[in-house]
Design an enzyme around this catalytic site. Structure first.
Site, PDB file in Angstrom:
ATOM      1  N   HIS A 179      -2.382  -9.206  13.392  1.00 50.00           N
ATOM      2  CA  HIS A 179      -2.840  -9.570  13.591  1.00 50.00           C
ATOM      3  C   HIS A 179      -4.477  -8.917  12.220  1.00 50.00           C
ATOM      4  CE1 HIS A 179      -8.110  -9.053  14.802  1.00 50.00           C
ATOM      5  NE2 HIS A 179      -7.552 -10.472  15.146  1.00 50.00           N
ATOM      6  N   VAL A 181      -7.217  -7.782  11.135  1.00 47.00           N
ATOM      7  CA  VAL A 181      -7.280  -6.569  10.516  1.00 47.00           C
ATOM      8  C   VAL A 181      -6.300  -5.064  10.507  1.00 47.00           C
ATOM      9  CG1 VAL A 181     -10.252  -7.553  11.941  1.00 47.00           C
ATOM     10  CG2 VAL A 181      -7.691  -6.130  13.473  1.00 47.00           C
ATOM     11  N   LYS A 182      -4.978  -5.499  10.965  1.00 44.18           N
ATOM     12  CA  LYS A 182      -3.823  -4.364  10.897  1.00 44.18           C
ATOM     13  C   LYS A 182      -3.112  -4.339   9.155  1.00 44.18           C
ATOM     14  CE  LYS A 182      -3.377  -3.885  15.356  1.00 44.18           C
ATOM     15  NZ  LYS A 182      -4.627  -5.187  16.048  1.00 44.18           N
ATOM     16  N   THR A 183      -2.177  -3.248   9.598  1.00 45.64           N
ATOM     17  CA  THR A 183      -1.843  -3.206   7.741  1.00 45.64           C
ATOM     18  C   THR A 183      -1.628  -4.332   7.366  1.00 45.64           C
ATOM     19  OG1 THR A 183      -1.724  -0.706   9.426  1.00 45.64           O
ATOM     20  CG2 THR A 183      -0.817  -1.375   6.465  1.00 45.64           C
TER      21      THR A 183
END
Length: 378
Positions: A179, A181-183
């Site tokens: 997603h 907002v993930k790393t």
């Protein structure tokens, strides 16, 4: 406004997606297979299956284990998908309390929660900090339970005892989220890793309507066009566009992790003297790809509630979020089965707040967050 999380996209990423757009394949093609091989190599797993999102990844992982009716245990401090995917796969979610220091599933609480119907354990690596997987695996294996790691927050992190999360050294499968907002990101998207060739074959079939195309796994084979539906699956396929972005992002993942850790270090130094702010645990030399900077705030000591604090931060141009509302308190869960109390999970919810953390943050933005938080003083 500085958000709590945001994707980091550069010209290389854009060029990779544009090349995919101009290729013969837009849906599932050669870039998906390449991305799967790259993820498997990065984490040290034998197999990887890319999927449309991590929720479907969890559902397929649970379903591939073919556990039948029973219960699965997870943490109440997680996104609702960890538990909801269990129900989609025919399992009843059961919760066990967190360790108050790490916010991860507590091995002792897991041990107590296991019952005669338990079939599965799904530990969640909260904020990117790995669970105590050696202890969890010892408990689960002694009871004959399967393990699926929810590593939606944790790509790029290492276990405390060595090895990369996703290598499945302590589990049957690991599920990642990509997603925004993930790393790292593929837009939406996810991946499942495993070292078991049979689980890999089931995942590939489940991802595409339960269809098998490998002649060696068919009851009959009429020709090169032929396929068999051998189980009830889903359309959980990742597109070549997503995979192209994922491959480009993966090449930068180590840099993303390094930048996240540097921002965490700056926050730790800046907030160490604040008695009303509880910092995440210090992992020391262990490599942690921090997804969230989630802190505890003593709202009573500050003299205002969380809504007021979030508004004050927003006024200073700093976004914030809450991770998470304990899953067992949701109306759907309470209608299905009343569980709890889980005092450590509920205490975490009462005090938690996530502050901005993403690789594209400038040093000036980091200082802006620091100034806004320090200005919250009682």
């Amino acid at each position: 406004m500085i958000p709590y999380g945001r994707q980091t996209i550069d010209a290389e990423d854009e060029a990779a997606v544009l090349a995919a757009l101009r290729s013969p394949f837009l849906t599932q093609g050669p870039r998906v297979e390449a991305f799967e091989a790259e993820i498997a190599a990065y984490v040290g797993a034998k197999h990887c299956v890319a999927v449309a999102n991590a929720t479907l990844g969890l559902q397929l992982a649970y379903a591939a284990l073919e556990l039948g009716a029973g219960e699965g245990i997870t943490s109440p401090i997680t996104f609702i998908a960890t538990a909801s995917a269990m129900e989609q796969a025919g399992l009843t979610p059961v919760f066990a309390d967190i360790d108050p220091e790490t916010v991860n599933l507590a091995p002792r609480a897991l041990d107590v929660a296991i019952g005669p119907q338990t079939r599965l354990v799904a530990p969640v690596h909260f904020a990117g900090l790995p669970c105590d997987m050696a202890a969890i695996a010892d408990i689960a294996r002694a009871r004959g339970l399967k393990i699926v790691e929810d590593a939606a927050h944790a790509i790029g992190s290492d276990y405390a005892d060595g090895g990369r999360i996703g290598s499945c050294r302590h589990s049957d499968m690991t599920v990642f989220s990509f997603h925004p907002v993930k790393t790292m990101t593929t837009g939406e998207g996810g991946a499942i890793t495993t070292n078991d060739p049979e689980l890999h074959a089931r995942l590939v079939a489940l991802r595409s309507h339960g269809i098998v195309r490998d002649p060696t796994r068919m009851a009959r084979h009429d020709g090169p066009w032929f396929h068999e539906q051998q189980t009830l699956g889903l359309n959980a396929r990742m597109t070549d566009l997503q995979a192209a972005l994922g491959s480009s992002q993966l090449r930068k993942l180590d840099g993303f992790v390094t930048r996240r850790r540097a921002i965490m270090d700056a926050y730790r130094a800046a907030f160490a003297d604040l008695e009303w702010l509880g910092l995440p645990p210090d992992a020391g030399a262990q490599r942690v790809g921090w997804h969230l900077f989630a802190v505890r705030l003593d709202f009573a000591a500050l003299g205002r509630d969380r809504t007021a604090v979030m508004a004050e931060l927003a006024g200073a141009g700093v976004g914030s979020q809450v991770h998470y509302i304990p899953v067992h308190t949701q109306p759907w869960r309470r209608r299905q089965r009343r569980q709890g109390p889980f005092p450590h999970a509920e205490a975490w919810y009462d005090q938690c707040l996530s502050l901005p953390l993403f690789p594209a943050m400038t040093d000036a933005e980091v200082e802006q967050v620091i100034a806004a938080v320090r200005a919250l003083r009682p």
